[in-house]
Design an enzyme around this catalytic site. Structure first.
Site, short mmCIF file in Angstrom:
data_model
loop_
_atom_site.label_atom_id
_atom_site.label_comp_id
_atom_site.label_asym_id
_atom_site.label_seq_id
_atom_site.Cartn_x
_atom_site.Cartn_y
_atom_site.Cartn_z
N ASN A 1 0.81 -1.21 0.00
CA ASN A 1 0.00 0.00 0.00
C ASN A 1 0.84 1.27 0.00
O ASN A 1 0.32 2.35 -0.24
CB ASN A 1 -0.93 0.00 1.22
CG ASN A 1 -1.83 1.20 1.27
OD1 ASN A 1 -2.77 1.32 0.50
ND2 ASN A 1 -1.50 2.14 2.15
N TYR B 1 2.88 9.84 -11.37
CA TYR B 1 1.98 9.05 -10.52
C TYR B 1 1.21 8.02 -11.35
O TYR B 1 1.16 6.84 -11.00
CB TYR B 1 1.01 9.99 -9.80
CG TYR B 1 0.00 9.27 -8.93
CD1 TYR B 1 0.38 8.76 -7.69
CD2 TYR B 1 -1.32 9.11 -9.35
CE1 TYR B 1 -0.54 8.09 -6.89
CE2 TYR B 1 -2.24 8.44 -8.56
CZ TYR B 1 -1.84 7.93 -7.33
OH TYR B 1 -2.75 7.27 -6.55
N LYS C 1 1.34 3.86 -11.26
CA LYS C 1 0.16 3.05 -10.94
C LYS C 1 -0.16 2.07 -12.08
O LYS C 1 -0.59 0.95 -11.83
CB LYS C 1 -1.03 3.97 -10.66
CG LYS C 1 -0.86 4.78 -9.36
CD LYS C 1 -0.75 3.85 -8.18
CE LYS C 1 -0.30 4.50 -6.91
NZ LYS C 1 -0.22 3.57 -5.77
N ILE D 1 -10.07 8.78 -2.54
CA ILE D 1 -10.31 8.29 -1.19
C ILE D 1 -9.92 9.39 -0.20
O ILE D 1 -8.92 10.09 -0.38
CB ILE D 1 -9.49 7.02 -0.91
CG1 ILE D 1 -9.79 5.95 -1.96
CG2 ILE D 1 -9.76 6.49 0.49
CD1 ILE D 1 -11.21 5.43 -1.96
#
Length: 259
Positions: free
Chosen positions: A90, A157, A161, A190
């Site tokens: 994570n 980023y 990913k 989130i």
């Protein structure tokens, strides 16, 4: 109910947000937890919370971008837990968002090392232990780089990913013969502290395509964007309940990225 009793699982990036929610959820379901993060105070708090509820947990303070630190931490946690059946990768940052033309190589490397390279190192260090009894790996990726590309300036980023999902698929094929399942979750927006740490360069405004959408509603009426919702999905993928699921990315965004 998902049963993870006595499953030994390591969670990286467990200090806050999705990682913290995941560690607490897995412990609630009976797992023995090893947590990794750069913040000692956060890790200490998580371990105390788990132990206060009669759970078993251990931690290692690590900068996941440092290869040997991360390898040593995983080795130490496995030794203290007595084995390993699960890994939840994570750890990650949003990093610096800037046009490709002005994004520095230093900022590119920082994002890639923290997000993608640390995932590779975590897998590499954990695989020998997971091969002993089989197990499961879950990588926290994102809708960015896999389903949407409209966050201007997020090239590093999004690339990191997308790379995580590609690595997941390669690992799922390579490790299947050892009874190790590998999947990824791709959350949408989130509500975590990661957003407040994002550095968005002023130049990003110059490359953004100006699109104005009318007011609307989320496709899924239930409130979305909570760390617990991602943690629940990770718990499922680490459990025997998902025993035939491998090589798959699951989108946890209430279908927002389909708009």
């Amino acid at each position: 109910m998902i049963d993870l009793r006595n499953k030994r699982i390591i969670v990286t990036g467990a200090g806050s947000g999705i990682g913290r929610a995941t560690a607490l959820k897995l412990a609630e379901l009976g797992a023995i937890i090893g947590v990794i993060d750069i913040s000692e105070s956060s890790l200490d708090g998580i371990v105390r919370d788990i132990r206060a509820n009669n759970g078993e947990a251990y931690y290692e303070i690590v900068d996941v971008s440092k290869e040997q630190e991360l390898i040593d931490a995983i080795d130490s946690l496995v030794e203290r837990m007595g084995g390993l059946e699960g890994l939840a990768c994570n750890a990650g940052i949003n990093g610096t968002w800037a046009p490709i033309e002005t994004l520095s190589l230093e900022d590119w490397h920082k994002t890639m090392n923290t997000n993608l390279t640390s995932t590779f190192i975590s897998l590499k260090a954990s695989i020998p232990y997971l091969k002993e009894n089989g197990g499961a790996i879950v990588i926290t990726s994102s809708i960015n780089g896999n389903r949407i590309y409209n966050n201007f300036g997020a090239s590093a980023y999004s690339t990191s990913k997308a790379g995580q999902v590609a690595l997941m698929k390669m690992a799922a094929l390579e490790l299947g013969r050892d009874n190790i399942r590998v999947n990824a979750v791709c959350p949408g927006a989130i509500d975590t502290a990661i957003n407040s740490k994002t550095i968005i360069a002023k130049e990003t405004e110059e490359v953004a395509i100006k699109v104005e959408f009318p007011e609307g509603e989320r496709p899924l009426k239930e409130d979305t964007g909570q760390p617990d919702q991602v943690a629940n999905t990770i718990a499922f993928l680490l459990s025997a309940d998902s025993g035939n699921v491998s090589g798959t990315e699951l989108y946890v965004d209430g279908a927002e990225s389909l708009l």
